[in-house]
Each structure stands twice: as structure tokens, then as C-alpha cells.
Scaffold this motif. Sequence first.
Motif, mmCIF file in Angstrom:
data_model
loop_
_atom_site.group_PDB
_atom_site.id
_atom_site.type_symbol
_atom_site.label_atom_id
_atom_site.label_comp_id
_atom_site.label_asym_id
_atom_site.label_seq_id
_atom_site.Cartn_x
_atom_site.Cartn_y
_atom_site.Cartn_z
ATOM 1 N N HIS A 29 0.822 -1.211 0.000
ATOM 2 C CA HIS A 29 0.000 0.000 0.000
ATOM 3 C C HIS A 29 0.852 1.254 0.000
ATOM 4 N N ASN A 30 0.330 2.260 -0.687
ATOM 5 C CA ASN A 30 0.845 3.618 -0.552
ATOM 6 C C ASN A 30 -0.296 4.444 0.044
ATOM 7 N N LEU A 31 -0.089 5.739 0.172
ATOM 8 C CA LEU A 31 -1.100 6.578 0.807
ATOM 9 C C LEU A 31 -2.422 6.569 0.037
ATOM 10 N N LEU A 32 -2.348 6.617 -1.282
ATOM 11 C CA LEU A 32 -3.553 6.636 -2.105
ATOM 12 C C LEU A 32 -4.349 5.338 -1.971
ATOM 13 N N THR A 44 -5.199 11.926 8.128
ATOM 14 C CA THR A 44 -5.335 10.977 9.236
ATOM 15 C C THR A 44 -4.403 9.791 9.028
ATOM 16 N N LEU A 45 -4.350 9.287 7.801
ATOM 17 C CA LEU A 45 -3.457 8.175 7.487
ATOM 18 C C LEU A 45 -2.002 8.571 7.697
ATOM 19 N N GLN A 46 -1.619 9.747 7.205
ATOM 20 C CA GLN A 46 -0.242 10.214 7.368
ATOM 21 C C GLN A 46 0.123 10.349 8.845
ATOM 22 N N ASP A 47 -0.767 10.952 9.615
ATOM 23 C CA ASP A 47 -0.507 11.133 11.046
ATOM 24 C C ASP A 47 -0.404 9.790 11.769
ATOM 25 N N GLU A 60 8.498 1.538 7.100
ATOM 26 C CA GLU A 60 9.366 2.205 6.140
ATOM 27 C C GLU A 60 8.604 2.444 4.845
ATOM 28 N N PHE A 61 8.994 3.493 4.139
ATOM 29 C CA PHE A 61 8.475 3.708 2.797
ATOM 30 C C PHE A 61 9.540 3.210 1.839
#
Length: 98
Positions: A29-32, A44-47, A60-61
Amino acid sequence: MSLNQPVSKQQKAFYRKLFIAHQIETESHNLLSLHKLTGMPRRTLQDSIAAFSDLGIDCEFVQDEGRNNSGSYKIADWGPINATWVSQNLAQIEQLLN
């Protein structure tokens, strides 16, 4: 975990992090893609992902060879969190988040 008791804001944030970490662990998964899967706002996901370290989860990304910011998240270490417990209780966690 009891569904009959009210869930505090802090508990909900904790379970949200576990839910997101499980999604990252089980699928690339990525953010999208997390946004599309969960319906949660991107911020919210980033936080939540940024706060994984508060729980001891190492995320890790992993950058793809392609263009910048193209890649996916990977759980490197669950730390003190029992990933099997999260998997076994995922349905209850989802109910608490809805």
C-alpha cells in the motif's frame, strides 16, 4: 476487547494505527491505496503512520525505481505489538473504528 463499552478517542487512535499497520503488512500500500481502502482522510493516514513509532512499530516507505514518491509502505518490525492478535481481532477492530 469489548464492543459494549464506549471507546475513548485515544483508544480509537490506537486501534486505527493497528488497523492501518495490518493493512500495510498484508498488502502493498501507498497513501492513495490506503485512502481508497479505508476511506480515511489522507492526513489521518499520514498522522497515524507517522505515529507508529509511538507504539514501537517500525514502518518504512520503500521507494520504487520509477518516479519520485512512487513506492509502498512496509512494516519492518511490529515491536511489542502482537501482529497475530491484530489479525485475529481485525473484525472487532473494524467495528470499533466505524
